[in-house]
Design a protein around this motif. Structure first.
Motif, short mmCIF file in Angstrom:
data_model
loop_
_atom_site.label_atom_id
_atom_site.label_comp_id
_atom_site.label_asym_id
_atom_site.label_seq_id
_atom_site.Cartn_x
_atom_site.Cartn_y
_atom_site.Cartn_z
N LEU A 279 0.83 -1.21 0.00
CA LEU A 279 0.00 0.00 0.00
C LEU A 279 0.86 1.25 0.00
O LEU A 279 0.63 2.20 -0.76
N GLN A 280 1.88 1.28 0.84
CA GLN A 280 2.75 2.45 0.91
C GLN A 280 3.52 2.65 -0.39
O GLN A 280 3.72 3.77 -0.85
N LYS A 281 3.95 1.55 -1.00
CA LYS A 281 4.67 1.67 -2.26
C LYS A 281 3.78 2.28 -3.34
O LYS A 281 4.22 3.12 -4.12
N ARG A 282 2.51 1.87 -3.37
CA ARG A 282 1.62 2.40 -4.40
C ARG A 282 1.25 3.85 -4.13
O ARG A 282 1.07 4.64 -5.06
N ILE A 283 1.10 4.19 -2.85
CA ILE A 283 0.78 5.58 -2.53
C ILE A 283 1.95 6.50 -2.87
O ILE A 283 1.76 7.61 -3.37
N ALA A 288 8.58 9.80 -3.43
CA ALA A 288 9.50 9.86 -2.28
C ALA A 288 10.53 8.75 -2.43
O ALA A 288 10.40 7.85 -3.26
N GLY A 289 11.53 8.80 -1.56
CA GLY A 289 12.60 7.82 -1.62
C GLY A 289 12.45 6.74 -0.57
O GLY A 289 11.47 6.67 0.16
N VAL A 290 13.51 5.91 -0.47
CA VAL A 290 13.48 4.77 0.44
C VAL A 290 13.44 5.23 1.89
O VAL A 290 12.80 4.59 2.73
N ARG A 291 14.06 6.34 2.20
CA ARG A 291 14.12 6.80 3.58
C ARG A 291 12.72 7.12 4.12
O ARG A 291 12.35 6.69 5.21
N LEU A 292 11.94 7.88 3.35
CA LEU A 292 10.58 8.19 3.79
C LEU A 292 9.70 6.93 3.82
O LEU A 292 8.88 6.77 4.73
N LEU A 293 9.92 6.05 2.86
CA LEU A 293 9.16 4.79 2.86
C LEU A 293 9.44 3.99 4.13
O LEU A 293 8.52 3.44 4.74
N ARG A 294 10.70 3.95 4.54
CA ARG A 294 11.06 3.22 5.76
C ARG A 294 10.37 3.81 6.97
O ARG A 294 9.82 3.09 7.81
#
Length: 308
Positions: A279-283, A288-294
């Motif tokens: 879900l977060q990847k699709r949003i 954004a980059g990997v840092r915000l995703l983490r």
């Protein structure tokens, strides 16, 4: 210790039920009950006129040709190459018990806003009011919000001595039947219960499938896998390929399935984490980059632990 997920076990069984319902599509109209026979028309010819149409003759010829090829042991691919047909078309005719099952039936008319007033229009017509404008004004006074043209088209059959075309109930789809069968009986609607009762009375294969599904549901509810070996034997002896293949798949990992039925362990937590990540990847795709995703994944996991 390997543990099968209860959700995926039930999902696999539900998919097989849908395949069986699709294979017995010809039985599904029985769920609608016995329709009232239409009144005979004065200018209607014998039944042979309605039966002898190009579409029905074509379906009969294809049915005979496909069964002549497949009944000798040829595969569907070989029969399709020989007849010059698509493999799916050959499969449809090969699975059919009669050629009538392969004839495309006209779709029932969809309900409209005029349907609640059809009986009133029929009554007023019998009383002698044959003017569409007057009939439209009368039903507008009763709450109808449609246009005059629809009323004119609705009473057009009455001018030819034919009945008004009333909407007919559509037969259920294989997916809908599978949902009826896999739903707990106490949670089914009254309509679904009655429709399923009529269908199971008409189709012994779906009736057998329903019994086997309810047996597996009882095992899951009671967390008791004692009857699992016997249930697998019933699947294999059901003469339903979809259930026989499921029995074979379960036997290959039967110990994990037993653990999934009897223990409280499951992969639901892992599935939830994977869903959160997707879900977060699709949003955030392209934003954004990997840092915000983490950071967002860690935050969601923290919220799950706090509120769930």
């Amino acid at each position: 210790m390997q543990v099968s997920d209860r959700f995926h076990l039930w999902q696999g069984l539900s998919k097989r039920v849908g395949d069986i319902a699709a294979a017995h599509r010809g039985c599904l109209p029985a769920a609608m009950g016995d329709p009232e026979p239409p009144p005979p028309s004065a200018n209607s010819a014998g039944p042979s006129d309605s039966d002898d149409t190009p579409a029905r003759r074509h379906a009969k010829r294809l049915f005979e040709a496909v069964h002549a090829a497949t009944d000798t042991g040829r595969s569907l691919n070989a029969a399709a190459r020989e007849l010059g047909l698509n493999r799916r078309t050959v499969g449809k005719y090969a699975r059919a018990a009669t050629w009538q099952e392969c004839v495309r039936r006209p779709r029932p008319r969809r309900p409209t806003s005029l349907d609640p007033y059809l009986e009133y229009l029929r009554q007023r017509w019998e009383e002698g009011e044959h003017t569409a404008t007057v009939l439209h004004q009368e039903i507008v006074a009763k709450g109808y919000r449609g246009n005059y043209q629809r009323v004119k088209m609705a009473i057009a059959p009455l001018r030819r001595g034919l009945p008004i075309d009333t909407p007919r109930e559509r037969p259920p789809s294989p997916r809908e039947v599978a949902r009826w069968i896999t739903t707990e009986p106490s949670r089914r609607s009254l309509h679904a219960t009655e429709a399923l009762r009529r269908l199971l009375k008409r189709c012994p294969e779906l009736d057998r499938t329903h019994d086997l599904v309810r047996q597996f549901a009882a095992m899951l509810d009671a967390r008791d896998a004692t009857s699992l070996p016997g249930w697998l034997e019933e699947l294999a002896a059901s003469h339903l390929p979809a259930l026989a293949s499921l029995a074979k798949a379960i036997r290959e990992d039967q110990h994990a399935v037993v653990q999934g039925i009897t223990t409280r362990f499951n992969s639901g937590v892992n599935e939830g984490r994977i869903t959160d990540l997707k879900l977060q990847k699709r949003i955030m795709a392209g934003r954004a980059g990997v840092r915000l995703l983490r950071h967002r994944v860690i935050l969601m996991a923290s919220l799950r632990r706090r509120y769930l």
